[in-house]
Design a protein around this motif. Structure first.
Motif, PDB file in Angstrom:
ATOM      1  N   PHE A   7       0.900  -1.295  -0.194  1.00  0.00           N
ATOM      2  CA  PHE A   7      -0.166   0.081  -0.033  1.00  0.00           C
ATOM      3  C   PHE A   7       0.857   1.234  -0.059  1.00  0.00           C
ATOM      4  O   PHE A   7       0.744   2.304  -0.733  1.00  0.00           O
ATOM      5  N   SER A   8       1.905   1.394   0.950  1.00  0.00           N
ATOM      6  CA  SER A   8       2.963   2.453   0.836  1.00  0.00           C
ATOM      7  C   SER A   8       3.388   2.613  -0.445  1.00  0.00           C
ATOM      8  O   SER A   8       3.688   3.602  -0.968  1.00  0.00           O
ATOM      9  N   LYS A   9       4.080   1.472  -1.242  1.00  0.00           N
ATOM     10  CA  LYS A   9       4.441   1.625  -2.602  1.00  0.00           C
ATOM     11  C   LYS A   9       3.659   1.924  -3.248  1.00  0.00           C
ATOM     12  O   LYS A   9       3.956   2.920  -4.189  1.00  0.00           O
ATOM     13  N   LEU A  10       2.260   1.692  -3.520  1.00  0.00           N
ATOM     14  CA  LEU A  10       1.425   2.281  -4.394  1.00  0.00           C
ATOM     15  C   LEU A  10       1.035   3.554  -4.105  1.00  0.00           C
ATOM     16  O   LEU A  10       0.908   4.090  -5.274  1.00  0.00           O
ATOM     17  N   TRP A  11       0.919   4.014  -3.053  1.00  0.00           N
ATOM     18  CA  TRP A  11       0.543   5.604  -2.860  1.00  0.00           C
ATOM     19  C   TRP A  11       1.955   6.211  -3.189  1.00  0.00           C
ATOM     20  O   TRP A  11       1.684   7.429  -3.662  1.00  0.00           O
ATOM     21  N   TYR A  12       3.172   5.954  -2.805  1.00  0.00           N
ATOM     22  CA  TYR A  12       4.234   6.770  -3.281  1.00  0.00           C
ATOM     23  C   TYR A  12       4.228   6.661  -4.890  1.00  0.00           C
ATOM     24  O   TYR A  12       4.443   8.015  -5.423  1.00  0.00           O
ATOM     25  N   MET A  13       3.942   5.835  -5.428  1.00  0.00           N
ATOM     26  CA  MET A  13       3.857   5.923  -7.152  1.00  0.00           C
ATOM     27  C   MET A  13       2.867   6.341  -7.545  1.00  0.00           C
ATOM     28  O   MET A  13       3.192   7.257  -8.268  1.00  0.00           O
ATOM     29  N   ALA A  14       1.848   6.635  -6.915  1.00  0.00           N
ATOM     30  CA  ALA A  14       0.370   7.204  -7.321  1.00  0.00           C
ATOM     31  C   ALA A  14       0.714   8.582  -7.151  1.00  0.00           C
ATOM     32  O   ALA A  14       0.454   9.609  -7.934  1.00  0.00           O
ATOM     33  N   LYS A  15       1.444   9.071  -6.030  1.00  0.00           N
ATOM     34  CA  LYS A  15       1.688  10.604  -5.818  1.00  0.00           C
ATOM     35  C   LYS A  15       2.474  11.108  -6.943  1.00  0.00           C
ATOM     36  O   LYS A  15       2.183  12.139  -7.433  1.00  0.00           O
ATOM     37  N   TRP A  16       3.584  10.345  -7.110  1.00  0.00           N
ATOM     38  CA  TRP A  16       4.628  10.856  -8.202  1.00  0.00           C
ATOM     39  C   TRP A  16       3.902  10.776  -9.639  1.00  0.00           C
ATOM     40  O   TRP A  16       4.368  11.571 -10.450  1.00  0.00           O
ATOM     41  N   PHE A  17       3.159   9.927  -9.828  1.00  0.00           N
ATOM     42  CA  PHE A  17       2.382   9.982 -11.209  1.00  0.00           C
ATOM     43  C   PHE A  17       1.440  10.869 -11.595  1.00  0.00           C
ATOM     44  O   PHE A  17       1.596  11.617 -12.708  1.00  0.00           O
ATOM     45  N   LEU A  18       0.925  11.275 -10.267  1.00  0.00           N
ATOM     46  CA  LEU A  18      -0.019  12.526 -10.463  1.00  0.00           C
ATOM     47  C   LEU A  18       0.715  13.848 -10.618  1.00  0.00           C
ATOM     48  O   LEU A  18       0.354  14.639 -11.419  1.00  0.00           O
ATOM     49  N   LEU A  19       1.800  13.995 -10.045  1.00  0.00           N
ATOM     50  CA  LEU A  19       2.486  15.048 -10.248  1.00  0.00           C
ATOM     51  C   LEU A  19       2.914  15.168 -11.652  1.00  0.00           C
ATOM     52  O   LEU A  19       3.019  16.313 -12.183  1.00  0.00           O
ATOM     53  N   VAL A  20       3.695  14.193 -12.097  1.00  0.00           N
ATOM     54  CA  VAL A  20       4.097  14.224 -13.438  1.00  0.00           C
ATOM     55  C   VAL A  20       3.151  14.296 -14.465  1.00  0.00           C
ATOM     56  O   VAL A  20       3.427  15.106 -15.508  1.00  0.00           O
ATOM     57  N   LEU A  21       1.916  14.040 -14.316  1.00  0.00           N
ATOM     58  CA  LEU A  21       0.980  14.033 -15.339  1.00  0.00           C
ATOM     59  C   LEU A  21       0.339  15.622 -15.193  1.00  0.00           C
ATOM     60  O   LEU A  21      -0.183  15.998 -16.227  1.00  0.00           O
ATOM     61  N   ILE A  22       0.369  16.196 -14.037  1.00  0.00           N
ATOM     62  CA  ILE A  22      -0.061  17.620 -13.998  1.00  0.00           C
ATOM     63  C   ILE A  22       0.904  18.432 -14.735  1.00  0.00           C
ATOM     64  O   ILE A  22       0.506  19.353 -15.320  1.00  0.00           O
ATOM     65  N   LEU A  23       2.171  17.957 -14.675  1.00  0.00           N
ATOM     66  CA  LEU A  23       3.143  18.774 -15.466  1.00  0.00           C
ATOM     67  C   LEU A  23       3.117  18.665 -16.958  1.00  0.00           C
ATOM     68  O   LEU A  23       3.107  19.652 -17.624  1.00  0.00           O
ATOM     69  N   THR A  24       2.664  17.445 -17.251  1.00  0.00           N
ATOM     70  CA  THR A  24       2.218  17.145 -18.640  1.00  0.00           C
ATOM     71  C   THR A  24       1.180  18.005 -19.306  1.00  0.00           C
ATOM     72  O   THR A  24       0.966  18.410 -20.349  1.00  0.00           O
ATOM     73  N   LEU A  25       0.251  18.457 -18.296  1.00  0.00           N
ATOM     74  CA  LEU A  25      -0.727  19.374 -18.718  1.00  0.00           C
ATOM     75  C   LEU A  25      -0.702  20.545 -18.860  1.00  0.00           C
ATOM     76  O   LEU A  25      -1.747  21.293 -19.055  1.00  0.00           O
ATOM     77  N   ILE A  26       0.477  21.001 -18.268  1.00  0.00           N
ATOM     78  CA  ILE A  26       0.499  22.593 -17.982  1.00  0.00           C
ATOM     79  C   ILE A  26       1.412  22.982 -19.234  1.00  0.00           C
ATOM     80  O   ILE A  26       2.222  22.699 -19.514  1.00  0.00           O
ATOM     81  N   PRO A  27       0.573  23.810 -20.132  1.00  0.00           N
ATOM     82  CA  PRO A  27       1.367  24.537 -21.249  1.00  0.00           C
ATOM     83  C   PRO A  27       2.745  25.242 -20.896  1.00  0.00           C
ATOM     84  O   PRO A  27       2.573  25.959 -19.860  1.00  0.00           O
ATOM     85  N   GLY A  28       3.787  25.151 -21.738  1.00  0.00           N
ATOM     86  CA  GLY A  28       5.136  25.323 -21.344  1.00  0.00           C
ATOM     87  C   GLY A  28       5.676  24.645 -20.443  1.00  0.00           C
ATOM     88  O   GLY A  28       6.786  24.183 -20.642  1.00  0.00           O
ATOM     89  N   VAL A  29       5.119  24.327 -18.992  1.00  0.00           N
ATOM     90  CA  VAL A  29       6.140  23.441 -18.144  1.00  0.00           C
ATOM     91  C   VAL A  29       6.300  21.916 -18.858  1.00  0.00           C
ATOM     92  O   VAL A  29       7.153  21.384 -18.347  1.00  0.00           O
ATOM     93  N   ASN A  30       5.254  21.715 -19.673  1.00  0.00           N
ATOM     94  CA  ASN A  30       4.965  20.158 -20.218  1.00  0.00           C
ATOM     95  C   ASN A  30       6.219  20.025 -21.315  1.00  0.00           C
ATOM     96  O   ASN A  30       6.576  18.975 -21.814  1.00  0.00           O
TER      97      ASN A  30
END
Length: 241
Positions: free
Chosen positions: A134-157
């Motif tokens: 559970f700790s590993k999946l939560w750790y992965m999910a947090k970083w996945f969401l952060l990278v996904l948000i970066l991907t969706l922001i113009p310029g930052v992506n």
């Protein structure tokens, strides 16, 4: 830093060498077959999803942007699908990968695998395993969401490809290092600090494995090579930290 990254590359080549050795080859068969079946499914799903989402998300009047958006969508969809299938493959093959890691460690004359403590220890072990996963999946999910948000922001992506590359490399290392360390009753909260002490080596190891997932035929070997290479990393460095 660069030296440590190249040392990480070296553990991937060590993994290739180890899985071809006599006495270890039989324990590679099942993980290899599981990886072949699931990666074949991943290729088909990624291709179909790419076509589907490009059609649904891009209106006709913006079709002229397809040449620009296609690489971004392709990178995102293929990464998500392949990483999801890698997690699924590792879950299915976990018992076989643990045995492979044990055999490789024995060949490398590493630390002895702890003896079975008896059936009374099983509930405690299951509780720790569940908490660790559970700790590993939560750790992965947090970083996945952060990278996904970066991907969706113009310029930052613009840095999104690098962010996805680093994310994939780090997560693959965590995934495969889990097998040799799990054989020593080490769980995610124990593993993460050890990997952080050798961050650059771990990133080099995971980055080359990530690259392998994009190369036909070689991608079938990612799982056994990853397990064997991570075991060599454990024996050489992590176990001595």
């Amino acid at each position: 830093m660069i030296t440590d990254i190249f040392k990480g590359f070296g553990y991937v080549f060590s993994g290739f060498s180890l899985i071809t050795q006599r006495g270890i080859r039989p324990f590679v068969v099942v993980p290899l077959l599981i990886n072949i079946l699931l990666f074949a499914g991943g290729v088909w799903l990624a291709k179909s999803q790419l076509d589907y989402w490009m059609t649904r998300l891009l209106p006709d009047w913006l079709s002229w942007l397809e040449w620009l958006l296609w690489p971004i969508f392709a990178l995102l969809i293929f990464f998500v699908v392949f990483y999801a299938f890698s997690i699924l493959a590792n879950l299915i093959a976990a018992p076989f990968n643990a045995v492979l890691a044990e055999r490789v460690e024995a060949r490398l004359n590493g630390l002895p695998i702890p003896a079975f403590e008896g059936y009374k220890s099983i509930p405690r072990l299951l509780a720790r395993t569940f908490k660790s996963e559970f700790s590993k999946l939560w750790y992965m999910a947090k970083w996945f969401l952060l990278v996904l948000i970066l991907t969706l922001i113009p310029g930052v992506n613009l840095i999104a490809p690098l962010a996805w590359t680093l994310f994939g490399a780090w997560m693959l290392t965590i995934e495969y290092a889990d097998y040799p360390m799990g054989n020593h009753n080490l769980f995610f909260n124990d593993e993460l600090p050890l990997l952080k002490r050798h961050r650059n080596t771990a990133l080099g190891f995971g980055w080359l494995l990530s690259l392998m997932t994009a190369i036909p035929v070689l991608n079938f070997l990612v799982m056994p090579v990853g397990v064997a290479g991570a075991t060599a990393l454990w024996v050489d460095r992590l176990s001595k930290s």
